[in-house]
Design an enzyme around this catalytic site. Sequence first.
Site, PDB file in Angstrom:
ATOM      1  N   GLN A 143      -8.804  -7.204 -10.571  1.00  0.00           N
ATOM      2  CA  GLN A 143      -9.428  -5.983 -10.046  1.00  0.00           C
ATOM      3  C   GLN A 143      -8.953  -4.755 -10.835  1.00  0.00           C
ATOM      4  O   GLN A 143      -9.753  -3.895 -11.215  1.00  0.00           O
ATOM      5  CB  GLN A 143      -9.085  -5.812  -8.562  1.00  0.00           C
ATOM      6  CG  GLN A 143      -9.445  -4.445  -7.991  1.00  0.00           C
ATOM      7  CD  GLN A 143      -9.283  -4.384  -6.490  1.00  0.00           C
ATOM      8  OE1 GLN A 143     -10.118  -4.890  -5.768  1.00  0.00           O
ATOM      9  NE2 GLN A 143      -8.215  -3.760  -6.009  1.00  0.00           N
ATOM     10  N   HIS A 161       0.836  -1.205   0.000  1.00  0.00           N
ATOM     11  CA  HIS A 161       0.000   0.000   0.000  1.00  0.00           C
ATOM     12  C   HIS A 161       0.878   1.265   0.000  1.00  0.00           C
ATOM     13  O   HIS A 161       0.593   2.236  -0.697  1.00  0.00           O
ATOM     14  CB  HIS A 161      -0.875   0.055   1.258  1.00  0.00           C
ATOM     15  CG  HIS A 161      -1.856  -1.067   1.374  1.00  0.00           C
ATOM     16  ND1 HIS A 161      -1.723  -2.074   2.304  1.00  0.00           N
ATOM     17  CD2 HIS A 161      -2.995  -1.338   0.689  1.00  0.00           C
ATOM     18  CE1 HIS A 161      -2.742  -2.912   2.193  1.00  0.00           C
ATOM     19  NE2 HIS A 161      -3.524  -2.505   1.211  1.00  0.00           N
TER      20      HIS A 161
END
Length: 278
Positions: free
Chosen positions: A150, A34
């Site tokens: 995704q 992240h």
Amino acid sequence: MKIVTTLSEMRIERSLLPEPVGFVPTMGYLHAGHISLVKAARIDCASVVASIFVNPTQFGPNEDLARYPRDLPRDLALLEAARVDMLWSPTVEVMYPSGFQTWVEVEGLTRSLEGELRPGHFRGVTTVVAKLFNAVSPDKAYFGQKDAQQAAVVRRMVRDLDFPIEVVVCPIMREADGLAMSSRNVYLNPAERQAATVLFRALSAAKAAYESGERNAEKLRTLVREIVTAESLAKLQYISCADYDTLEELETVRAKALLSMAVLIGKTRLIDNFVVGL
Ligand code: PAF
């Protein structure tokens, strides 16, 4: 870092941000993967917004929503250190108020791979990502290559619904032994953690075969299957060698292709992928 939890506050604070605005959507329990997205946004953009929202609509009834790992104090410290300007952290009631009944669904791309094994998952993802995009109005949005399907689905949604947003897909971050970083790695016990390296080992073998000239997609899939099957704690859910954009299974690898897989290690479901033919 400004922490915003209501839509009205979000609209005011967003209008004050210097442009361009980069956005990193997350479900929290942050790791170096992240933070690599935040770093990429920090380089490209004048302002960086991150979100933390564990989105209930992308979890199936037998999935891990209730036990999904959470550690907000740690996440806040990591985002502060990475110089995020604003955190969008709405509640479930803000995102899905009572009476909610509108969904965003990408069709063809979501039928295979993760979509086949996790019915409704991508409908939840695209609905929440569309809502996050509407709240944040970013110029660029950053997603990880680990969730390759995704990323492809979000790219399609952005094109089909004319979101004026550039989708940036950043490389997979890996542990020293190759395991792709994931919030779900925390579920693995020591034996499972060791077994989990099989995903990287199998994909590396297929990539090496590709680099030695193998272009038969079934041979690449078989190589991965054999290596995963030899690991007693691993259960292969799927192995795919597909066109990078359409995600259609290939017979022969001629252009950019995605080698992707899902494996159960004990009760933990892990995914990983390599891109070949770049
Ligand atoms: O990749 C994730 O963490 C989630 O699917 C996302 C994009 C934040 C949507 O909930």
